[in-house]
Structures are given as structure tokens and as C-alpha cells.
Motif scaffolding. Sequence first.
Motif, mmCIF file in Angstrom:
data_model
loop_
_atom_site.group_PDB
_atom_site.id
_atom_site.type_symbol
_atom_site.label_atom_id
_atom_site.label_comp_id
_atom_site.label_asym_id
_atom_site.label_seq_id
_atom_site.Cartn_x
_atom_site.Cartn_y
_atom_site.Cartn_z
ATOM 1 N N ARG A 1 32.032 44.474 39.068
ATOM 2 C CA ARG A 1 31.803 44.325 37.626
ATOM 3 C C ARG A 1 32.143 45.622 36.885
ATOM 4 O O ARG A 1 32.797 45.595 35.835
ATOM 5 C CB ARG A 1 30.351 43.919 37.360
ATOM 6 C CG ARG A 1 30.035 42.476 37.730
ATOM 7 C CD ARG A 1 28.603 42.102 37.357
ATOM 8 N NE ARG A 1 28.308 40.719 37.683
ATOM 9 C CZ ARG A 1 28.588 39.675 36.896
ATOM 10 N NH1 ARG A 1 29.174 39.896 35.704
ATOM 11 N NH2 ARG A 1 28.285 38.445 37.257
ATOM 12 N N GLU B 1 35.212 46.143 34.127
ATOM 13 C CA GLU B 1 34.928 46.730 32.813
ATOM 14 C C GLU B 1 35.846 47.926 32.554
ATOM 15 O O GLU B 1 36.389 48.086 31.444
ATOM 16 C CB GLU B 1 33.457 47.154 32.750
ATOM 17 C CG GLU B 1 32.918 47.334 31.345
ATOM 18 C CD GLU B 1 32.928 46.062 30.527
ATOM 19 O OE1 GLU B 1 33.125 46.177 29.293
ATOM 20 O OE2 GLU B 1 32.763 44.962 31.083
ATOM 21 N N GLN C 1 32.531 38.730 33.895
ATOM 22 C CA GLN C 1 32.551 40.100 33.384
ATOM 23 C C GLN C 1 33.619 40.288 32.309
ATOM 24 O O GLN C 1 33.420 41.021 31.336
ATOM 25 C CB GLN C 1 32.786 41.090 34.529
ATOM 26 C CG GLN C 1 32.531 42.539 34.146
ATOM 27 C CD GLN C 1 31.085 42.796 33.736
ATOM 28 O OE1 GLN C 1 30.157 42.242 34.324
ATOM 29 N NE2 GLN C 1 30.877 43.626 32.723
ATOM 30 N N GLN D 1 28.287 44.592 41.972
ATOM 31 C CA GLN D 1 28.123 45.540 40.878
ATOM 32 C C GLN D 1 29.324 46.472 40.770
ATOM 33 O O GLN D 1 29.796 46.777 39.667
ATOM 34 C CB GLN D 1 26.842 46.358 41.040
ATOM 35 C CG GLN D 1 26.512 47.201 39.804
ATOM 36 C CD GLN D 1 26.412 46.362 38.537
ATOM 37 O OE1 GLN D 1 25.627 45.420 38.463
ATOM 38 N NE2 GLN D 1 27.201 46.711 37.520
#
Length: 299
Positions: free
Chosen positions: A30, A34, A71, A27
Amino acid sequence: MFAGFSFAGSIPALVTPFAADGAFDEQAYRDFVEWQIAEGSSALVACGTTGEAATLSYDEHFHVVRVCVDQAKGRVPVIAGAGSNDTRVASANLRAAHEAGADAALMVPPYYNRPSQEGIFRHFEALAADAPLPIILYNVPGRTVTDIQPATLARVVTAFPQVFVGVKDASGVLARVSQHREACGPDFCQLSGNDDLALAFNVMGGTGCISVTANVAPKLCAEFQAACQAGDFVKALAYQDRLYPLHDALFTDASPGPVKYAMARVRAGFPETLRLPMTPAGDASRAAVDAALAHAGLV
């Protein structure tokens, strides 16, 4: 075969976040991908040196690449680290990177074995035979103890121009930008592997940087590269002056220790965990990073 592939701008060699127990923190990764895209990074390198690829198992390595690809969702290209000192393993890594969805592969010459220039050529010749992805050569003699000499690089590129689309040059020898331009043509993609030399590298004909600093300062690095691409080297120099202390501070201890410390400073909650034999940055390095982050206006 891979006509039209070109890489330019600020391309972070992404760190790989690990949870406190050492497991890959998907997580956090990701979220990191981003943020990098939102800040203007033009491509992403997954599982390079800064990503602690040497401490990842084969399955972990290509899982990280798959997560990066998933992603990114095609918004920017993903370049997968795939090198090995065993030609057969490097070939298998290329296939795995392709299956993971990467757009290109970053390949060092064989390390530790210390092959001759002929051995380096034959290594890349074998990879070109059935390469499923375009390849960016990665010359980093300080780590591999193997230096792709300009004549050898030109031999590889001219023999297989449909496969070898660029170079990440971390030799630190700026004259090679001109040597590579002369031998491979002005359209051959040349990316600096040294943040501190990226300005001079671009002035001499480079197209960007596969960057450590862009992990921490992606927007500033992207703006710096945009100024270079626009030919505004006065503006680019102002960015260089702002970023140079950070370029320097991130290597005041074994990388990526200082980088992960800096990441934890600029992104609350980003895990600083490293896998042995890499260790956290020492006190002097942390102080240098703190000062550099303040100088760049990042804290």
C-alpha cells in the motif's frame, strides 16, 4: 464496448513485497502504491512478471490486485496480470480481475504449450467472447517461447477492436512498432516492454512503457515519458542517458532480484524477500545496481 480506453506514460510493473516469512506484505505494498502515484506513474500493473505472479496462489494473486485497486482509489488505472496457458483459466482470471476492480487486464499468449499462430488467435478469440475488461496484449517471447507475429496481432485487434486496446511489446523488435501502426492504426496503444528501448519505441510511435525501472525511479521515468509525449526528444535522450545504466543493471541477475535490492536501497525498510525459485541478486549484480543508482542520482 471499451471505447476510450487508452494507456500512456510510465506504468510500473509493480514488484510484490513479501515479509521475511514469505507472506504478502500488504502495508508495504500500500505504501509502495501511494509512492508510485505521488511520483507520477500514470497507471499500475499488479501481478505481472516482475510482481512474481508465477509464485502467487490464485487467491493471493487477486488479493494483491484488490489491494492495489483499493489503494489507488481510482486516481490511476490498475492493470491486472491475468494470463494463462490454459484458455479456460485465462477466461476465469479475466473475470476475477474484473471482480477485483481492475480497469484492464494484461494477457500473455499461451506459454509452454507453444501453440501455432492460429492457436494464439483462437485463444484470444475465445477470451474476447465474454471479456469483462479491456485487454492489453503482452508479447514477451523470451519468457513465453510464443511470439505473437505482427499479422496475428493485427488479426486479433481488427477482429475485436472493442476488447484489445493495446500491446505491451517486449519482443525487442523495434520495426514492429511501425508494423503495428500500419496494421492497427496510429491510435492503437503501443507500450514498450523494454525500458532500454523505450526512447526509440516512442520515437517510432509508442505511447509509453510498462516498466521495471519505474519501480525504483518512478519520478525520473514519468518525466522521461512526459518529455517523449511532448515531442522533446533531446530532453528525453538526457533522461535515457541518466537511466540507461539502471535499465541494464536491473537485469544483471534473474529479475526481480536486482529490482528488489534496488528498492531496498531507495526506500528504507522495503523488504527484499523473494519466493523460490527466485533468489536475491548476487554480489556482482548488487555492485552494478549500486553504481547505476549513483549515476541516476537516486542514492
